[in-house]
Design a protein around this motif. Structure first.
Motif, PDB file in Angstrom:
ATOM      1  N   ARG A  44       4.647   9.675  -7.804  1.00  0.00           N
ATOM      2  CA  ARG A  44       5.567  10.767  -7.469  1.00  0.00           C
ATOM      3  C   ARG A  44       7.004  10.297  -7.310  1.00  0.00           C
ATOM      4  NH1 ARG A  44       4.004  13.579  -2.300  1.00  0.00           N
ATOM      5  NH2 ARG A  44       3.676  11.425  -1.639  1.00  0.00           N
ATOM      6  N   HIS A  45       7.189   9.127  -6.666  1.00  0.00           N
ATOM      7  CA  HIS A  45       8.534   8.617  -6.399  1.00  0.00           C
ATOM      8  C   HIS A  45       8.606   7.147  -6.828  1.00  0.00           C
ATOM      9  CE1 HIS A  45       9.204  12.281  -4.157  1.00  0.00           C
ATOM     10  NE2 HIS A  45       8.187  12.012  -3.354  1.00  0.00           N
ATOM     11  N   PRO A  46       8.636   6.898  -8.132  1.00  0.00           N
ATOM     12  CA  PRO A  46       8.594   5.514  -8.606  1.00  0.00           C
ATOM     13  C   PRO A  46       9.778   4.673  -8.144  1.00  0.00           C
ATOM     14  CG  PRO A  46       9.086   7.024 -10.406  1.00  0.00           C
ATOM     15  CD  PRO A  46       8.670   7.860  -9.251  1.00  0.00           C
ATOM     16  N   ALA A  47      10.947   5.290  -7.963  1.00  0.00           N
ATOM     17  CA  ALA A  47      12.098   4.515  -7.494  1.00  0.00           C
ATOM     18  C   ALA A  47      11.855   3.994  -6.080  1.00  0.00           C
ATOM     19  CB  ALA A  47      13.363   5.372  -7.532  1.00  0.00           C
ATOM     20  N   VAL A  48      11.225   4.819  -5.220  1.00  0.00           N
ATOM     21  CA  VAL A  48      10.868   4.370  -3.871  1.00  0.00           C
ATOM     22  C   VAL A  48       9.845   3.242  -3.969  1.00  0.00           C
ATOM     23  CG1 VAL A  48       9.790   5.049  -1.695  1.00  0.00           C
ATOM     24  CG2 VAL A  48      11.397   6.597  -2.823  1.00  0.00           C
ATOM     25  N   ALA A  49       8.872   3.406  -4.846  1.00  0.00           N
ATOM     26  CA  ALA A  49       7.852   2.371  -5.029  1.00  0.00           C
ATOM     27  C   ALA A  49       8.478   1.062  -5.483  1.00  0.00           C
ATOM     28  CB  ALA A  49       6.813   2.844  -6.040  1.00  0.00           C
ATOM     29  N   ILE A  50       9.464   1.134  -6.361  1.00  0.00           N
ATOM     30  CA  ILE A  50      10.147  -0.071  -6.846  1.00  0.00           C
ATOM     31  C   ILE A  50      10.893  -0.757  -5.703  1.00  0.00           C
ATOM     32  CG2 ILE A  50      12.073  -0.839  -8.285  1.00  0.00           C
ATOM     33  CD1 ILE A  50      11.140   1.229 -10.368  1.00  0.00           C
ATOM     34  N   ALA A  51      11.560   0.052  -4.867  1.00  0.00           N
ATOM     35  CA  ALA A  51      12.297  -0.532  -3.744  1.00  0.00           C
ATOM     36  C   ALA A  51      11.343  -1.231  -2.776  1.00  0.00           C
ATOM     37  CB  ALA A  51      13.085   0.557  -3.021  1.00  0.00           C
ATOM     38  N   ARG A  54       0.834  -1.204   0.000  1.00  0.00           N
ATOM     39  CA  ARG A  54       0.000   0.000   0.000  1.00  0.00           C
ATOM     40  C   ARG A  54       0.870   1.255   0.000  1.00  0.00           C
ATOM     41  NH1 ARG A  54      -3.260  -3.274   3.298  1.00  0.00           N
ATOM     42  NH2 ARG A  54      -2.357  -2.457   5.232  1.00  0.00           N
ATOM     43  N   ARG A  55       1.949   1.213   0.770  1.00  0.00           N
ATOM     44  CA  ARG A  55       2.895   2.334   0.760  1.00  0.00           C
ATOM     45  C   ARG A  55       3.534   2.473  -0.624  1.00  0.00           C
ATOM     46  NH1 ARG A  55       4.344   7.313   2.287  1.00  0.00           N
ATOM     47  NH2 ARG A  55       6.604   7.590   2.247  1.00  0.00           N
ATOM     48  N   SER A  56       3.886   1.366  -1.236  1.00  0.00           N
ATOM     49  CA  SER A  56       4.483   1.396  -2.573  1.00  0.00           C
ATOM     50  C   SER A  56       3.535   2.019  -3.583  1.00  0.00           C
ATOM     51  CB  SER A  56       4.856  -0.023  -3.008  1.00  0.00           C
ATOM     52  OG  SER A  56       5.376  -0.029  -4.325  1.00  0.00           O
TER      53      SER A  56
END
Length: 607
Positions: A576-583, A568-570
């Motif tokens: 906005r922050h796809p790199a964070v979502a990927i991590a 859900r956080r991803s």
């Protein structure tokens, strides 16, 4: 530059506060100094960052940072600093109010006679220029924001009265500055075979006789701007000339008020656009946008909002006009350095000014989907890198190198029309390095590709190193600018007094750097797609894991719940922050794979 704007700014504040304290001992210039623009630049160095950079405000004693208090200690403690700043602002506003009660914008410090042995006349020293109007817009907005922040914490009637006086005086000066900017906007139409027409044609098409098809295409692209200009309250002859579709034209800001041209009031500017003063006006109007839209929506009264809208229309027409010329026909004549502009004969400054207007055009496109693509930014990146090299900022200057003149003593833009008040005079400009730095940082914030962003940040790093080496290192102005001889041996040595023009420009670069850090980075479209694909697979695997699991151990249930929280956080970060979502999705996938592996091993053991 991108990691130290706060620390560097506080160093400047420390030097600025020490200089303010030195006035009481007579070791620094008196205040006000008699030059409205130089003194405005001093105050902008203090107030503008406090308005723009998070955590640097000092209007509220309860929230002022300790590092800010340390830097501004000569002005007082956490309660004394706001009171001192209020009094300094009032001294400025009162000092530059004329006998008739109107504001004074004269700035004789950058005025120079063009002929050796001559000096500007007394009337010319009272000339008011667009750059002085523009810096007043920035200063007055900063004063109003500061007064607004102070009012929320002040209870003493005397202090509230002083704040009210500050607010009224700053608002009045702001209205005058905005009105003067409107009156300084000009448009000029001219035949294709005139000197101005031939200069424009050879600049845009790089040859003296372009074919009629290309010229017709340019005129068609400029037609909406022509129509927009005809809708303004320009002089009737100008509107009539703009009605001739075969005429070329230009628009922007003259060096001062062009209408009415009354010499006895100093309104002596010829109605011809100047690239330098056009960029100066546009930079001030950008601050007006921010105040109206994001800073304090109630900062401007109804009359000022009307003026702001009128300036916005002129700003939009101007940036679209010069942006079309810079990219004409897809050939990008901007890359043919130097641009042949009206201010100087083929100077790199002209190219820098046109590039600045084009960057304004890109920055105005607020929707991330409308930001310039890689192929649109690539020529601008190349131009800024080339300008820094040609100006011998990123390359070594040779002895007697003519490029050093861009920095010291600087270039002089003729003030056409001012000769009606005395000898021919010009406006000295020596801020090439900080302007290139500011534009590089702005392009870095716009870049959607890593190579362009990295190129601009690398250039910004070199420019910052160069600029910071030029600080004065002794006397009451230590830590301020400008000492060009420290990087250009043999360059003319300026007076030991600080150059507030260069210091203010350096502060601008720090504010731009901080804004770039605070702003959301525009994600690369490919990264967003990757994040969406990973999320889809992770959510599917989680659903399947929960569907097929027949035994429910508390530890496994807890792990599945945690994976759901992570996904859900991803998903909330994917746009906005796809790199964070990927991590985050990667972590969830790893956990899901561990559960699946454990289940498979357990199944094999049972068999």
């Amino acid at each position: 530059m991108t990691t130290l704007p706060r620390r560097r700014l506080l160093d400047i504040w420390k030097a600025l506060a020490a200089r303010c304290a030195a006035r009481s001992t007579g070791t620094a210039a008196p205040w006000p100094s008699g030059d409205s623009m130089r003194d405005a630049e001093q105050l902008v160095c203090l107030l503008y960052p406090a308005m723009r950079m998070p955590g640097l405000g000092f209007a509220d004693p309860d929230t002022t940072g300790q590092d800010v208090l340390d830097a501004l200690a000569p002005l007082g403690d956490h309660q004394g600093i706001p009171r001192t700043v209020v009094e300094i602002c009032l001294e400025y506003l009162e000092g530059y109010t004329g006998a008739d009660g109107g504001p004074v914008f004269a700035a004789p410090g950058q005025l120079r006679a063009l002929n050796a042995g001559e000096e500007p006349s007394a009337a010319q020293r009272r000339i008011e220029t667009v750059e002085s109007f523009s810096i007043s817009v920035t200063l007055c907005l900063s004063m109003l924001a500061f007064a607004h922040a102070c009012e929320r914490r002040v209870r003493a009637p005397g202090t509230r009265d002083r704040l009210d006086t500050l607010r009224r005086a700053a608002s009045a000066r702001l209205t005058h500055a905005m009105t003067a900017l409107r009156e300084s906007f000009v448009a000029q139409a001219f035949p294709q075979d005139s000197d101005a027409g031939r200069t424009l044609v050879t600049t845009v098409f790089r040859d003296a006789a372009p074919d009629s098809r290309r010229l017709h295409t340019l005129l068609r692209e400029l037609r909406p701007i022509r129509l927009g200009l005809r809708g303004l309250d320009l002089p009737a002859p100008t509107r009539a000339q703009l009605g001739d579709e075969n005429r070329l034209f230009a628009c922007g800001w003259a060096w001062g008020r062009a209408e009415p041209p009354h010499a006895d009031t100093g309104h002596a500017a010829d109605p011809h656009p100047s690239l330098y003063f056009t960029v100066a006006a546009m930079d001030g109007i950008v601050d007006l946008f921010s105040a109206r839209e994001t800073l304090l929506p109630g900062l401007l009264h109804d009359g000022q909002l009307t003026l702001a809208q009128q300036l916005l229309v002129r700003w939009e027409l101007t940036q679209r006009y010069w942006s079309i010329l810079a990219r004409a026909g897809g050939d990008w004549p901007l890359r043919d350095i130097p641009w042949r502009g009206p201010d100087w004969d083929e100077s790199d400054y002209s190219t820098l000014h046109v590039a600045s207007i084009l960057i304004h055009n890109f920055m105005r496109q607020g929707d991330p989907d409308d930001l310039p693509l890689g192929h649109e930014l690539r020529p601008v990146v190349a131009v800024l890198e080339e300008l820094a090299a040609r100006a011998k900022i990123t390359r070594r200057a040779l002895p007697d190198d003519p490029a050093v003149a861009l920095h010291a003593p600087g270039m002089t833009a003729p003030l056409h029309g001012a000769e009606r008040l005395g000898p021919p005079v010009g406006w000295t400009v020596d801020d090439f390095t900080p302007v290139v730095l500011k534009r590089a940082l702005q392009v870095a914030a716009l870049a959607r590709t890593m190579d362009h962003r990295d190129a601009m940040l690398a250039l910004a790093g070199e420019l910052t190193d160069h600029l910071w080496k030029r600080r004065l290192d002794s006397g009451t102005a230590a830590g301020l600018w400008d000492a060009p001889e420290r990087v250009y041996p043999g360059a003319p040595v300026p007076p030991t007094a600080p150059s507030w023009h260069m210091t203010e420009r350096a502060v601008e670069t720090l504010v731009v750097a901080a804004a770039g850090i605070a702003a959301e980075l525009v994600p690369a479209p490919g990264l967003v797609d990757t994040a969406a694909d990973m999320l889809r697979e992770a959510e599917h695997l989680l659903a399947r894991e929960m569907l097929t699991r027949t035994m429910h151990a508390p530890s496994v249930d807890s792990e599945l719940h945690l994976i759901g929280v992570v996904l859900r956080r991803s998903r909330s970060q994917a746009d906005r922050h796809p790199a964070v979502a990927i991590a985050l999705a990667s972590d969830a996938l790893r956990r899901l794979d561990a559960l699946a592996s454990a289940r498979e091993q357990a199944a094999r053991g049972m068999i």
